[in-house]
Design an enzyme around this catalytic site. Sequence first.
Site, mmCIF file in Angstrom:
data_model
loop_
_atom_site.group_PDB
_atom_site.id
_atom_site.type_symbol
_atom_site.label_atom_id
_atom_site.label_comp_id
_atom_site.label_asym_id
_atom_site.label_seq_id
_atom_site.Cartn_x
_atom_site.Cartn_y
_atom_site.Cartn_z
ATOM 1 N N ARG A 197 6.716 -6.182 -1.055
ATOM 2 C CA ARG A 197 7.941 -6.656 -1.688
ATOM 3 C C ARG A 197 8.134 -8.119 -1.313
ATOM 4 N NH1 ARG A 197 7.845 -3.025 -4.684
ATOM 5 N NH2 ARG A 197 9.361 -1.362 -5.003
ATOM 6 N N HIS B 23 4.161 -9.226 -10.151
ATOM 7 C CA HIS B 23 4.516 -7.882 -9.686
ATOM 8 C C HIS B 23 3.864 -6.798 -10.561
ATOM 9 C CE1 HIS B 23 7.732 -5.323 -7.436
ATOM 10 N NE2 HIS B 23 6.667 -4.594 -7.731
HETATM 11 P P1 NAP Z 1 4.356 4.637 2.536
HETATM 12 O O1 NAP Z 1 3.353 5.704 2.219
HETATM 13 O O2 NAP Z 1 5.741 5.038 2.866
HETATM 14 O O3 NAP Z 1 3.731 3.781 3.731
HETATM 15 C C1 NAP Z 1 4.451 2.793 4.383
HETATM 16 C C2 NAP Z 1 3.643 2.342 5.609
HETATM 17 O O4 NAP Z 1 4.350 1.260 6.227
HETATM 18 C C3 NAP Z 1 3.517 3.448 6.659
HETATM 19 O O5 NAP Z 1 2.245 3.405 7.262
HETATM 20 C C4 NAP Z 1 4.590 3.065 7.677
HETATM 21 O O6 NAP Z 1 4.325 3.508 9.007
HETATM 22 C C5 NAP Z 1 4.517 1.565 7.610
HETATM 23 N N1 NAP Z 1 5.762 0.975 8.119
HETATM 24 C C6 NAP Z 1 7.025 1.119 7.668
HETATM 25 N N2 NAP Z 1 7.900 0.438 8.434
HETATM 26 C C7 NAP Z 1 7.160 -0.159 9.404
HETATM 27 C C8 NAP Z 1 7.473 -0.989 10.512
HETATM 28 N N3 NAP Z 1 8.745 -1.329 10.804
HETATM 29 N N4 NAP Z 1 6.464 -1.413 11.304
HETATM 30 C C9 NAP Z 1 5.183 -1.059 11.039
HETATM 31 N N5 NAP Z 1 4.804 -0.257 10.008
HETATM 32 C C10 NAP Z 1 5.796 0.173 9.200
HETATM 33 O O7 NAP Z 1 4.449 3.592 1.343
HETATM 34 P P2 NAP Z 1 3.366 3.291 0.206
HETATM 35 O O8 NAP Z 1 3.425 4.320 -0.842
HETATM 36 O O9 NAP Z 1 2.072 3.021 0.874
HETATM 37 O O10 NAP Z 1 3.977 1.940 -0.415
HETATM 38 C C11 NAP Z 1 4.195 0.778 0.360
HETATM 39 C C12 NAP Z 1 5.004 -0.249 -0.404
HETATM 40 O O11 NAP Z 1 4.207 -0.850 -1.414
HETATM 41 C C13 NAP Z 1 6.204 0.296 -1.187
HETATM 42 O O12 NAP Z 1 7.310 0.525 -0.340
HETATM 43 C C14 NAP Z 1 6.455 -0.797 -2.202
HETATM 44 O O13 NAP Z 1 7.379 -1.730 -1.684
HETATM 45 C C15 NAP Z 1 5.091 -1.455 -2.365
HETATM 46 N N6 NAP Z 1 4.536 -1.282 -3.720
HETATM 47 C C16 NAP Z 1 4.299 -2.397 -4.474
HETATM 48 C C17 NAP Z 1 3.737 -2.263 -5.722
HETATM 49 C C18 NAP Z 1 3.376 -3.466 -6.556
HETATM 50 O O14 NAP Z 1 3.040 -3.334 -7.736
HETATM 51 N N7 NAP Z 1 3.438 -4.657 -6.007
HETATM 52 C C19 NAP Z 1 3.430 -1.000 -6.233
HETATM 53 C C20 NAP Z 1 3.704 0.108 -5.446
HETATM 54 C C21 NAP Z 1 4.256 -0.051 -4.181
HETATM 55 P P3 NAP Z 1 4.236 5.090 9.358
HETATM 56 O O15 NAP Z 1 2.951 5.560 8.704
HETATM 57 O O16 NAP Z 1 4.168 5.130 10.815
HETATM 58 O O17 NAP Z 1 5.454 5.720 8.745
HETATM 59 C C1 GLV Z 2 6.365 -0.959 -7.497
HETATM 60 O O1 GLV Z 2 6.658 -2.026 -7.087
HETATM 61 C C2 GLV Z 2 6.609 0.275 -6.794
HETATM 62 O O2 GLV Z 2 7.330 0.266 -5.788
HETATM 63 O O3 GLV Z 2 6.078 1.309 -7.249
#
Ligand code: NAP
Ligand code: GLV
Length: 321
Positions: free
Chosen positions: A236, A284
Amino acid sequence: MGNGTLAILVNSAMQNWLPSRWKARFDAECPGRRVVLLPDGALDPADVHYAAVWKPRPGELAAFRNLRVIFNLGAGVDALMADRSLPDVPLVRVSVGDLTDRMTEYVVLHVLMHHRQELYLRESQRAKRWEPKYQWAASALTVGIMGLGTLGAASARALRALGFRVVGWSRSAKQIDGIACFHGADGLDAFLRQSNILVCLLPLTPDTQHVLNRDVFAKLNRDSPLGAPVIVNAGRGALQNEPDILRALDDGTLGAASLDVFETEPLPQDSPFWSHPKVVLTPHNAADTDADEISKYVAAQITRFESGGALENVVDRTRGY
Ligand code: NAP
Ligand code: GLV
């Protein structure tokens, strides 16, 4: 449990978020259920049991007093966490193979782009300059992945399979084959000191805001053929301190940056990121939410929930992700 209305609320003008497409997909995937697009002046809010939403504005869901589940149509729930009046019902986020594969493509594309010196090579092409530089092996670089959740762990594995050394950082301890995993505030420095390319796939929470800042950039590893380290942010925009990134690019603390997300989106016309020679910018779209896949995912969750099964990928509101 009854066949309550599913309300769709999408606040985006982008092509892949076309509300009529979402409505058509949910109509097809939820036969027998009333599906409405918000806003709908004829709708009695009490009829709504499920909401499928993208970037609802604070307060927009407060009137739905019989809501049972909120489905976020993307992975990141930061827009919902910012809503103090969000109904206190389970909030489900997207975690599906389709979105994960798209993000893995983006991360691999951008890591390879910097590893294979694409910025230099494109500039050489424009200058008609036949001057290849020494090209090192993938194993000469360590990629550090911030966030080892659904998206980060998949990217880490794909990069490892290409021969990169990969380290990762998360909130809690993790074990992933072939990846050196660090966690928590205590593990951050050791993680950064190894990373030549830093990829950020963290959720935006109060703990992670502006985590990509000058102190962090200064700790990245410079002892690789890449020289100055590179960052890739597809999490983000508010994870990054944007003035710090520009300063670090200009004084050589960073060699380049691939940025998919920004504090203000769409990126304002006068932003220096548009034309910065060391920035690779995407609007994005690292991992689009696909309406076909996600409507199936939400419909299956509703069916399971109504037959007494558990919802999957429910957000922990105390952690904020
Ligand atoms: P997720 O499965 O919830 O994974 C989040 C990871 O971040 C976990 O490993 C978590 O640790 C770690 N984390 C959270 N807070 C932390 C902190 N304070 N210190 C260190 N590590 C921390 O999320 P995801 O599905 O992988 O998605 C991640 C993010 O990608 C989304 O929240 C979104 O903002 C972004 N995203 C962007 C796009 C785009 O098109 N640009 C698309 C989709 C998603 P733990 O494993 O220990 O809980
Ligand atoms: C896109 O940014 C998502 O959070 O899926």
